[in-house]
Design a protein around this motif. Structure first.
Motif, short mmCIF file in Angstrom:
data_model
loop_
_atom_site.label_atom_id
_atom_site.label_comp_id
_atom_site.label_asym_id
_atom_site.label_seq_id
_atom_site.Cartn_x
_atom_site.Cartn_y
_atom_site.Cartn_z
N HIS A 64 49.09 29.79 32.17
CA HIS A 64 48.20 28.63 32.22
C HIS A 64 49.01 27.46 32.75
O HIS A 64 49.99 27.04 32.15
N ILE A 65 48.58 26.95 33.89
CA ILE A 65 49.19 25.78 34.53
C ILE A 65 48.06 24.81 34.85
O ILE A 65 46.98 25.22 35.23
N ILE A 89 45.79 32.95 34.46
CA ILE A 89 45.72 34.37 34.78
C ILE A 89 45.35 35.07 33.48
O ILE A 89 46.04 34.92 32.46
N ILE A 90 44.26 35.82 33.54
CA ILE A 90 43.77 36.55 32.38
C ILE A 90 43.88 38.04 32.68
O ILE A 90 43.51 38.48 33.77
N SER A 102 43.96 41.95 36.29
CA SER A 102 44.35 40.54 36.22
C SER A 102 43.39 39.71 37.05
O SER A 102 43.00 40.13 38.15
N THR A 103 43.02 38.55 36.54
CA THR A 103 42.10 37.66 37.23
C THR A 103 42.65 36.25 37.19
O THR A 103 43.06 35.77 36.13
N LEU A 104 42.66 35.59 38.35
CA LEU A 104 43.04 34.19 38.42
C LEU A 104 41.78 33.35 38.27
O LEU A 104 40.82 33.50 39.02
N VAL A 105 41.79 32.47 37.28
CA VAL A 105 40.66 31.59 37.00
C VAL A 105 41.08 30.16 37.34
O VAL A 105 42.12 29.70 36.87
N LYS A 106 40.27 29.48 38.17
CA LYS A 106 40.56 28.10 38.57
C LYS A 106 39.38 27.23 38.18
O LYS A 106 38.24 27.54 38.53
#
Length: 109
Positions: free
Chosen positions: A58-59, A41-42, A30-34
């Motif tokens: 997705h927020i 989260i992908i 899992s990866t958090l993308v900002k």
């Protein structure tokens, strides 16, 4: 801008906890993308010679409101965010129609 900083902190805290949570298949990460007040989260990796890729959450912050575009987790984002001090009036469910949003007591737009 103070409210935006507060919302960024709340979203990052929530999604970081989810990102670091365990997943059943160790090969799936899992990866958090900002990026520009969008938070995703992908999950991606391999399982039994099959490439897996999905967006789990997705927020976004748009016009000083928190838009929940996708929540494919067991977590209740709106409850978690309100516990962190986010007003229900500043949370928008992008997945449901505006008339249904209003019935839930959250922001319409």
């Amino acid at each position: 801008m103070e409210i935006i900083a507060k919302y960024r902190t709340a979203i990052e805290s929530l999604l970081t906890d989810i990102e670091k949570g365990s997943y059943v298949i160790p090969e799936i990460k899992s990866t958090l993308v900002k990026d520009k007040d969008h938070y995703l989260i992908i999950r991606m990796g391999w399982s039994n010679d099959q490439n897996l890729y999905s967006i789990i959450a997705h927020i976004a912050i748009v016009d000083q409101k928190i838009w929940i575009y996708m929540n494919n987790t067991e977590f209740n984002f709106e409850e978690e965010l309100t516990e962190q001090g986010v007003s229900k009036e500043d949370i928008i469910f992008a997945e449901i129609s505006p008339s249904q949003r209003q019935a839930l007591g959250y922001s319409v737009s």
